[in-house]
Design a protein around this motif. Structure first.
Motif, PDB file in Angstrom:
ATOM      1  N   LEU A   1      24.367   4.790 -19.013  1.00 26.44           N
ATOM      2  CA  LEU A   1      23.064   4.925 -19.658  1.00 26.44           C
ATOM      3  C   LEU A   1      22.412   3.567 -19.902  1.00 26.44           C
ATOM      4  N   ILE A   2      23.196   2.567 -20.232  1.00 25.99           N
ATOM      5  CA  ILE A   2      22.640   1.222 -20.382  1.00 25.99           C
ATOM      6  C   ILE A   2      22.145   0.715 -19.024  1.00 25.99           C
ATOM      7  N   ALA A   3      22.935   0.957 -17.961  1.00 23.93           N
ATOM      8  CA  ALA A   3      22.512   0.569 -16.617  1.00 23.93           C
ATOM      9  C   ALA A   3      21.226   1.277 -16.219  1.00 23.93           C
ATOM     10  N   HIS A   4      21.110   2.538 -16.598  1.00 22.66           N
ATOM     11  CA  HIS A   4      19.915   3.328 -16.292  1.00 22.66           C
ATOM     12  C   HIS A   4      18.673   2.685 -16.910  1.00 22.66           C
ATOM     13  N   GLU A   5      18.750   2.366 -18.193  1.00 20.98           N
ATOM     14  CA  GLU A   5      17.580   1.801 -18.858  1.00 20.98           C
ATOM     15  C   GLU A   5      17.287   0.378 -18.378  1.00 20.98           C
ATOM     16  N   LEU A   6      18.312  -0.415 -18.133  1.00 15.91           N
ATOM     17  CA  LEU A   6      18.079  -1.762 -17.600  1.00 15.91           C
ATOM     18  C   LEU A   6      17.433  -1.704 -16.217  1.00 15.91           C
ATOM     19  N   SER A   7      17.783  -0.694 -15.439  1.00 14.15           N
ATOM     20  CA  SER A   7      17.211  -0.565 -14.100  1.00 14.15           C
ATOM     21  C   SER A   7      15.712  -0.299 -14.145  1.00 14.15           C
ATOM     22  N   HIS A   8      15.247   0.270 -15.254  1.00  8.42           N
ATOM     23  CA  HIS A   8      13.805   0.496 -15.398  1.00  8.42           C
ATOM     24  C   HIS A   8      13.043  -0.824 -15.588  1.00  8.42           C
ATOM     25  N   LEU A   9      13.741  -1.894 -15.896  1.00  8.08           N
ATOM     26  CA  LEU A   9      13.078  -3.192 -15.944  1.00  8.08           C
ATOM     27  C   LEU A   9      12.645  -3.637 -14.547  1.00  8.08           C
ATOM     28  N   VAL A  10      13.305  -3.069 -13.536  1.00  4.10           N
ATOM     29  CA  VAL A  10      12.985  -3.396 -12.142  1.00  4.10           C
ATOM     30  C   VAL A  10      12.097  -2.328 -11.522  1.00  4.10           C
ATOM     31  N   HIS A  11      12.394  -1.065 -11.817  1.00  2.58           N
ATOM     32  CA  HIS A  11      11.626   0.070 -11.267  1.00  2.58           C
ATOM     33  C   HIS A  11      11.360   1.041 -12.417  1.00  2.58           C
ATOM     34  N   MET A  12      10.090   1.237 -12.752  1.00  4.49           N
ATOM     35  CA  MET A  12       9.753   2.108 -13.880  1.00  4.49           C
ATOM     36  C   MET A  12       9.763   3.596 -13.521  1.00  4.49           C
ATOM     37  N   ASP A  13      10.007   3.910 -12.252  1.00 10.53           N
ATOM     38  CA  ASP A  13      10.052   5.307 -11.822  1.00 10.53           C
ATOM     39  C   ASP A  13      11.507   5.711 -11.571  1.00 10.53           C
ATOM     40  N   HIS A  14      11.681   6.871 -10.928  1.00  4.06           N
ATOM     41  CA  HIS A  14      13.017   7.303 -10.527  1.00  4.06           C
ATOM     42  C   HIS A  14      13.056   7.440  -9.005  1.00  4.06           C
ATOM     43  N   SER A  15      12.563   6.423  -8.352  1.00  2.51           N
ATOM     44  CA  SER A  15      12.523   6.390  -6.895  1.00  2.51           C
ATOM     45  C   SER A  15      13.911   6.095  -6.334  1.00  2.51           C
ATOM     46  N   ASN A  16      14.024   6.147  -5.013  1.00  3.40           N
ATOM     47  CA  ASN A  16      15.291   5.792  -4.372  1.00  3.40           C
ATOM     48  C   ASN A  16      15.682   4.352  -4.699  1.00  3.40           C
ATOM     49  N   GLN A  17      14.675   3.481  -4.783  1.00  7.60           N
ATOM     50  CA  GLN A  17      14.957   2.084  -5.117  1.00  7.60           C
ATOM     51  C   GLN A  17      15.545   1.954  -6.518  1.00  7.60           C
TER      52      GLN A  17
END
Length: 210
Positions: free
Chosen positions: A157-173
């Motif tokens: 869950l921490i990885a999930h939220e940190l990843s939104h710093l790079v991509h604000m959507d839920h795209s493949n990227q």
């Protein structure tokens, strides 16, 4: 259709053109699903004397020590709670919140540093339907209830939220970014599907089956 454990309710979302009778029929046709979900939340953790709750994946027993002072604290596999019986649940919750702020804060900072990501702030809150969020300003929110989840669930869950710093959507990227930060996605999501409703309801009153 979803169960809202904190509200003691079943929520059904339907199109504006759908008649109420059709919604009721939908509920009736899915009563087995509802019964199984209601049964799960009946087993939610109780913040009462002698209850055992997980903290960072390890069981801890709630012990009442009325003559001591200091609210509540974690010690040797126990949560020691002082004061009057009426305040036990609230003091356990406060103790877990404070512990969550320390642990989740450390885990977030360590992962962010390793990934060279820079969240602007961490807020520890008690949302009713999500485990975390990330704003466009880099502000991350995590539920204090995650302190009762296993380490791999918190890691995901921490990885999930940190990843939104790079991509604000839920795209493949976005999901590729999550994969770079954690190997625990599938296991964590399965755990949350099964145990998440209980976590959301921990410390709350029982949900009636009828």
């Amino acid at each position: 259709m979803r169960l809202a454990p904190r509200q003691n309710a079943i929520t059904v979302t339907l199109p504006a053109t759908c008649p109420p009778a059709q919604a009721l029929a939908f509920l009736h046709n899915n009563k087995s699903w509802l019964a199984s979900r209601l049964k799960r939340v009946q087993n939610a953790f109780s913040f009462t004397v002698d209850s055992v709750i997980p903290i960072e994946g390890q069981p801890h027993r709630i012990v009442h020590s009325p003559n001591q002072r200091g609210g509540a604290w974690i010690e040797n596999g126990q949560i020691i709670v002082c004061g009057e019986t009426a305040f036990i649940s609230r003091r356990v919750m406060d103790c877990l919140r404070h512990h969550a702020a320390r642990v989740l804060g450390t885990e977030l900072r360590e992962m962010a540093k390793a990934a060279d990501l820079k969240p602007t702030r961490l807020d520890i809150r008690d949302p009713t339907s999500r485990w975390g969020s990330c704003s466009t300003t880099g502000r991350i929110m995590l539920s204090w209830r995650l302190i009762m989840a296993p380490p791999e669930v918190r890691h995901y869950l921490i990885a999930h939220e940190l990843s939104h710093l790079v991509h604000m959507d839920h795209s493949n990227q976005f999901w590729q970014q999550v994969k770079r930060l954690t190997p625990h996605r599938q296991r964590a999501e399965a755990w949350l599907r099964h145990h998440g409703p209980n976590l959301m309801r921990a410390g709350q009153q029982e949900l009636p089956l009828a």
